[in-house]
Design an enzyme around this catalytic site. Structure first.
Site, PDB file in Angstrom:
ATOM      1  N   ASN A 171      88.410  90.564 -32.073  1.00  0.00           N
ATOM      2  CA  ASN A 171      87.241  89.809 -31.628  1.00  0.00           C
ATOM      3  C   ASN A 171      86.630  90.341 -30.346  1.00  0.00           C
ATOM      4  O   ASN A 171      85.480  90.038 -30.034  1.00  0.00           O
ATOM      5  CB  ASN A 171      87.606  88.331 -31.448  1.00  0.00           C
ATOM      6  CG  ASN A 171      88.830  88.136 -30.571  1.00  0.00           C
ATOM      7  OD1 ASN A 171      89.885  88.715 -30.827  1.00  0.00           O
ATOM      8  ND2 ASN A 171      88.706  87.332 -29.548  1.00  0.00           N
ATOM      9  N   SER A 201      86.183  81.644 -40.851  1.00  0.00           N
ATOM     10  CA  SER A 201      85.490  80.689 -39.991  1.00  0.00           C
ATOM     11  C   SER A 201      84.010  80.663 -40.333  1.00  0.00           C
ATOM     12  O   SER A 201      83.398  81.716 -40.568  1.00  0.00           O
ATOM     13  CB  SER A 201      85.667  81.066 -38.518  1.00  0.00           C
ATOM     14  OG  SER A 201      84.917  80.224 -37.673  1.00  0.00           O
ATOM     15  N   ALA A 202      83.416  79.461 -40.320  1.00  0.00           N
ATOM     16  CA  ALA A 202      81.999  79.329 -40.673  1.00  0.00           C
ATOM     17  C   ALA A 202      81.065  79.737 -39.551  1.00  0.00           C
ATOM     18  O   ALA A 202      80.042  80.385 -39.779  1.00  0.00           O
ATOM     19  CB  ALA A 202      81.697  77.891 -41.097  1.00  0.00           C
ATOM     20  N   HIS A 203      81.388  79.366 -38.313  1.00  0.00           N
ATOM     21  CA  HIS A 203      80.400  79.562 -37.249  1.00  0.00           C
ATOM     22  C   HIS A 203      80.273  81.013 -36.801  1.00  0.00           C
ATOM     23  O   HIS A 203      79.386  81.348 -36.012  1.00  0.00           O
ATOM     24  CB  HIS A 203      80.685  78.635 -36.055  1.00  0.00           C
ATOM     25  CG  HIS A 203      81.755  79.108 -35.118  1.00  0.00           C
ATOM     26  ND1 HIS A 203      81.455  79.708 -33.907  1.00  0.00           N
ATOM     27  CD2 HIS A 203      83.091  79.040 -35.182  1.00  0.00           C
ATOM     28  CE1 HIS A 203      82.585  79.988 -33.277  1.00  0.00           C
ATOM     29  NE2 HIS A 203      83.583  79.599 -34.030  1.00  0.00           N
ATOM     30  N   THR A 260      89.811  63.106 -44.421  1.00  0.00           N
ATOM     31  CA  THR A 260      88.626  63.019 -45.269  1.00  0.00           C
ATOM     32  C   THR A 260      87.838  64.324 -45.235  1.00  0.00           C
ATOM     33  O   THR A 260      87.601  64.887 -44.166  1.00  0.00           O
ATOM     34  CB  THR A 260      87.720  61.860 -44.812  1.00  0.00           C
ATOM     35  OG1 THR A 260      88.480  60.651 -44.833  1.00  0.00           O
ATOM     36  CG2 THR A 260      86.513  61.720 -45.723  1.00  0.00           C
ATOM     37  N   CYS A 283      86.516  81.826 -26.061  1.00  0.00           N
ATOM     38  CA  CYS A 283      87.465  80.733 -25.846  1.00  0.00           C
ATOM     39  C   CYS A 283      88.025  80.730 -24.435  1.00  0.00           C
ATOM     40  O   CYS A 283      88.424  79.696 -23.916  1.00  0.00           O
ATOM     41  CB  CYS A 283      88.624  80.845 -26.845  1.00  0.00           C
ATOM     42  SG  CYS A 283      88.097  80.962 -28.565  1.00  0.00           S
TER      43      CYS A 283
END
Length: 392
Positions: free
Chosen positions: A155, A214-216, A254, A342
């Site tokens: 990354n 990961s989506a973002h 959920t 992060c």
């Protein structure tokens, strides 16, 4: 003031098509997908289709995809899930995890945490190019190794690891361990969060048992990730979030239907443009580097330019502090990062660059430029002009 975002490795803007895919599940289709009535079945269908889309993108079946709340959670599920499953089924006296020194902290800190439970972690060092030391990796495998975790692409410096070669080494090790039989251990996990946007992440081709997404990072929403779990491995895992048993019992809670639908749309968009976009962004990245060298010959690239993601350029600016440069660039509208987002709010040197063998001056004087879909040549030219002013 013009604004140029060059920090796509940290996060990406939600694509308008993704936003459109998400919106109906906040209102029109709101039912709990585990309810039996028609309101629930409408959202249940969306969950299934989203899972199938992700599965097809990595060459898997829909039962092999588990949605999570983030890539960090997916990495935790991969490591803790295998360990908890092993303990449940009898365990080993001296379990070992083999990983890589440049891994994301969600891998390294999770492994560190498991030391209190008697799990040994062997961390394989990197060379100056950001590549894993393959000889030391081979020697680290033993009969007690339960898991190998090596990221597909870094990354910070974008270095691409030889995942398929590592998988082949693990396969040969297993064959030698039990010549006339077969063992599933060690399980092989890869974090493909950064690579999925640009590289083929077919699980079978890579030879992995577990893979984090990961989506973002791919123009989807924040707050959702996924873990591919090979069918033969699923029964070996235990959940780290317990409840009523969603996600095949491995991740209760959920279903986040809107974000699942958004994740799936983001994956569709990647798959429809991956080859073309990789070439376009790679050419822009190379143009950026060529132009920068003309007026700043002392600036150096961190890591290999060959074995590297096409959108990544990690640069060392001798005589400058990364955070000072970041602020000055930001004041002119150029957004970059000193490393992993992060931990970038903490003013400290990059552990990735230190692990690659660079001195503290280089680890604290480097910036990551990461391009994306919206990046144009005019943006690169503007960023170059700003850097010229900042460097004087």
């Amino acid at each position: 003031m013009r604004k140029v975002y060059l920090d796509h490795a940290a996060s990406t803007p939600v694509d308008p098509k993704v936003e459109s895919a998400i919106r109906p599940y906040f209102g029109k289709y709101f039912g709990n997908p585990h309810s039996m009535h028609q309101f629930g079945q409408a959202t249940s269908r969306a969950v299934f289709e989203s899972r199938r889309t992700l599965a097809e993108a990595v060459g898997a079946s829909h039962e092999e995809i588990v949605f999570t709340g983030s890539a960090t959670e997916a990495n935790n599920l991969a490591i803790r899930g295998i360990w908890k499953g092993l303990k449940r089924d009898g365990g080993l006296k001296k379990p070992r995890i083999v990983t890589f020194s440049l891994e994301h902290e969600s891998i390294l800190n999770t492994c560190k945490d498991l030391a209190d439970e008697g799990v040994e972690t062997v961390i394989i060092p990197s060379d100056r190019q950001g590549l894993i030391n393959m000889e030391k990796f081979k020697k680290a495998l033993n009969a007690d190794t339960i898991l190998v975790s090596v990221m597909h692409a870094n990354n910070e410096v974008g270095t691409i690891q030889p995942i398929a070669k590592i998988a082949e080494i693990i396969k040969r090790f297993k064959a030698a361990l039990i010549p006339n039989g077969y063992t599933l251990y060690p399980i092989f996990h890869t974090d493909a969060v950064q690579s999925f946007q640009y590289l083929d992440c077919d699980a079978a081709k890579l030879g992995v048992d577990l893979m984090t997404l990961s989506a973002h990072k791919i123009y989807g929403p924040k707050g959702i990730g996924a873990l591919y779990i090979k069918k033969s491995v699923r029964g070996m895992m235990a959940p780290i979030i317990t409840g009523t048993g969603q996600e095949g019992g491995l991740r209760s809670g959920t279903d986040n239907v809107p974000y699942m639908a958004g994740f799936a749309k983001a994956v569709e968009l990647v798959m429809s443009s991956r080859i073309k976009e990789s070439k376009r962004v790679g050419d822009l990245r190379d143009y950026f580097w060529q132009q920068l060298k003309k007026f700043a010959p002392k600036v150096l690239v961190n890591g290999s330019l060959e074995d590297r993601l096409p959108n990544n350029l990690s640069l060392y600016f001798p005589g400058y502090k990364a955070h000072d440069l970041l602020i000055r660039l930001d004041l002119s509208g150029v957004g970059v990062s000193p490393g992993a987002a992060c931990s970038s709010r903490v003013s400290k040197a990059s552990y990735v660059l230190e692990e690659m063998g660079f001195p503290i001056e280089r680890a604290s004087g480097s910036l990551r430029f990461s391009l994306g879909r919206a990046t144009k040549k005019a943006d690169i030219d503007y960023a170059i002009s700003v850097i010229m002013k900042v460097l004087g």
